[in-house]
Design an enzyme around this catalytic site. Structure first.
Site, PDB file in Angstrom:
ATOM      1  N   SER A  15       0.827  -1.213   0.000  1.00 19.88           N
ATOM      2  CA  SER A  15       0.000   0.000   0.000  1.00 19.88           C
ATOM      3  C   SER A  15       0.864   1.267   0.000  1.00 19.88           C
ATOM      4  CB  SER A  15      -0.974   0.002   1.177  1.00 19.88           C
ATOM      5  OG  SER A  15      -0.315   0.147   2.402  1.00 19.88           O
ATOM      6  N   ASN A  16       2.028   1.211   0.628  1.00 18.42           N
ATOM      7  CA  ASN A  16       2.931   2.372   0.548  1.00 18.42           C
ATOM      8  C   ASN A  16       3.486   2.536  -0.860  1.00 18.42           C
ATOM      9  OD1 ASN A  16       3.419   3.875   3.181  1.00 18.42           O
ATOM     10  ND2 ASN A  16       3.408   1.743   3.852  1.00 18.42           N
ATOM     11  N   ARG A  90      13.173  -8.304   4.226  1.00 17.85           N
ATOM     12  CA  ARG A  90      14.496  -8.914   4.376  1.00 17.85           C
ATOM     13  C   ARG A  90      15.471  -7.843   4.854  1.00 17.85           C
ATOM     14  NH1 ARG A  90      15.408 -13.851   1.444  1.00 17.85           N
ATOM     15  NH2 ARG A  90      17.518 -13.666   2.263  1.00 17.85           N
ATOM     16  N   HIS A 108       9.002   3.184   8.346  1.00 22.20           N
ATOM     17  CA  HIS A 108       8.865   2.310   9.516  1.00 22.20           C
ATOM     18  C   HIS A 108       7.685   2.803  10.356  1.00 22.20           C
ATOM     19  CE1 HIS A 108      10.079  -0.469  12.626  1.00 22.20           C
ATOM     20  NE2 HIS A 108       9.875   0.507  13.502  1.00 22.20           N
ATOM     21  N   VAL A 143      19.450  -2.121  11.648  1.00 25.07           N
ATOM     22  CA  VAL A 143      18.021  -2.189  11.311  1.00 25.07           C
ATOM     23  C   VAL A 143      17.242  -1.032  11.959  1.00 25.07           C
ATOM     24  CG1 VAL A 143      15.920  -3.583  11.536  1.00 25.07           C
ATOM     25  CG2 VAL A 143      18.113  -4.684  11.045  1.00 25.07           C
TER      26      VAL A 143
HETATM   27  C1  GRF Z   1       3.983  -0.613   6.659  1.00 22.94           C
HETATM   28  O1  GRF Z   1       3.375  -0.426   7.894  1.00 22.94           O
HETATM   29  C2  GRF Z   1       5.407  -0.133   6.690  1.00 22.94           C
HETATM   30  O2  GRF Z   1       5.600   0.954   7.519  1.00 22.94           O
HETATM   31  C3  GRF Z   1       6.130  -1.346   7.244  1.00 22.94           C
HETATM   32  O3  GRF Z   1       5.472  -2.463   6.699  1.00 22.94           O
HETATM   33  C4  GRF Z   1       4.139  -2.100   6.335  1.00 22.94           C
HETATM   34  C5  GRF Z   1       4.030  -2.378   4.874  1.00 22.94           C
HETATM   35  O4  GRF Z   1       2.727  -2.175   4.386  1.00 22.94           O
HETATM   36  N1  GRF Z   1       7.537  -1.249   6.947  1.00 22.94           N
HETATM   37  P1  GRF Z   1       2.498  -2.051   2.837  1.00 22.94           P
HETATM   38  O5  GRF Z   1       3.087  -3.311   2.176  1.00 22.94           O
HETATM   39  O6  GRF Z   1       3.160  -0.806   2.343  1.00 22.94           O
HETATM   40  O7  GRF Z   1       1.015  -2.014   2.667  1.00 22.94           O
END
Ligand code: GRF
Length: 189
Positions: A15-16, A90, A108, A143
């Site tokens: 989704s991001n 990963r 994050h 990380v």
């Molecule tokens: C998001 O909450 C991002 O911050 C984290 O993993 C999730 C990924 O969600 N790193 P998406 O795949 O972007 O929907």
């Protein structure tokens, strides 16, 4: 100004990644999404990227060095200048991080340095935190560390479950990541 070519690395829902693709559809956005790479063939995000007409690649090597070499090849062939991690599950080697030094960013779901790692929302609730949120940062070999580019905050509300809090944070992630990538793209050499 030439738009910066961005490669997005995903492992799942994406989704991001979709928020970045949407933002880059605007002609005045300083970056374009040149490639989406997933380490999982079944990642939902791949379908979303393909539907948007963005080139995709799948790299399923289990061995990290082989996986990173394949990812780097795909990114280089696509002339990628900036790499955006978006739910990429990963951990990348110090060598990969050095290769993309200052051009590798991550989102994050916490207000770093609070809650690096996984289960951030449940941990924030267990601590009785009153504020939570998300961070876009440059990736370093450690990380969920590395210089913060931008953060967005949400309140923790009475009765929140981890899922409710995650959903509130995710709304902010989708606004923050395009804004942070634009900042990086506008200033990257
Ligand atoms: C998001 O909450 C991002 O911050 C984290 O993993 C999730 C990924 O969600 N790193 P998406 O795949 O972007 O929907």
């Amino acid at each position: 100004m030439a738009r910066k070519r961005v490669g997005v690395l995903i492992s799942g829902r994406g989704s991001n990644m979709a928020a970045l693709i949407d933002a880059a559809a605007r002609p005045d956005y300083p970056a374009e999404i040149a490639l989406v790479v997933s380490n999982k063939a079944e990642a939902l995000g791949l379908t979303v990227a393909r539907a948007a007409g963005v080139p995709t690649a799948v790299v399923e090597a289990t061995n990290r060095a082989a996986m990173e070499a394949a990812i780097t090849r795909h990114l280089e062939v696509a002339d990628v200048e900036i790499v955006a991690l978006a739910g990429f599950m990963r951990i990348l080697s110090a060598e990969f991080v050095r290769r993309w030094n200052h051009r590798l960013i991550n989102i994050h779901p916490s207000l770093l340095p609070a809650y690096p790692g996984i289960n951030t929302h449940a941990r924030a609730l267990a601590d009785g935190a009153t504020r939570h949120g998300c961070t876009v940062h440059f990736v370093t070999a450690e990380v969920d560390e590395g210089p913060v580019i931008a953060q967005a905050e949400v309140p923790v509300l009475a009765g929140d479950t981890p899922e409710m809090l995650a959903a509130r944070v995710l709304v902010e992630e989708h606004k923050l990541y395009p804004r942070a990538l634009a900042m990086v793209a506008a200033r990257a050499g």
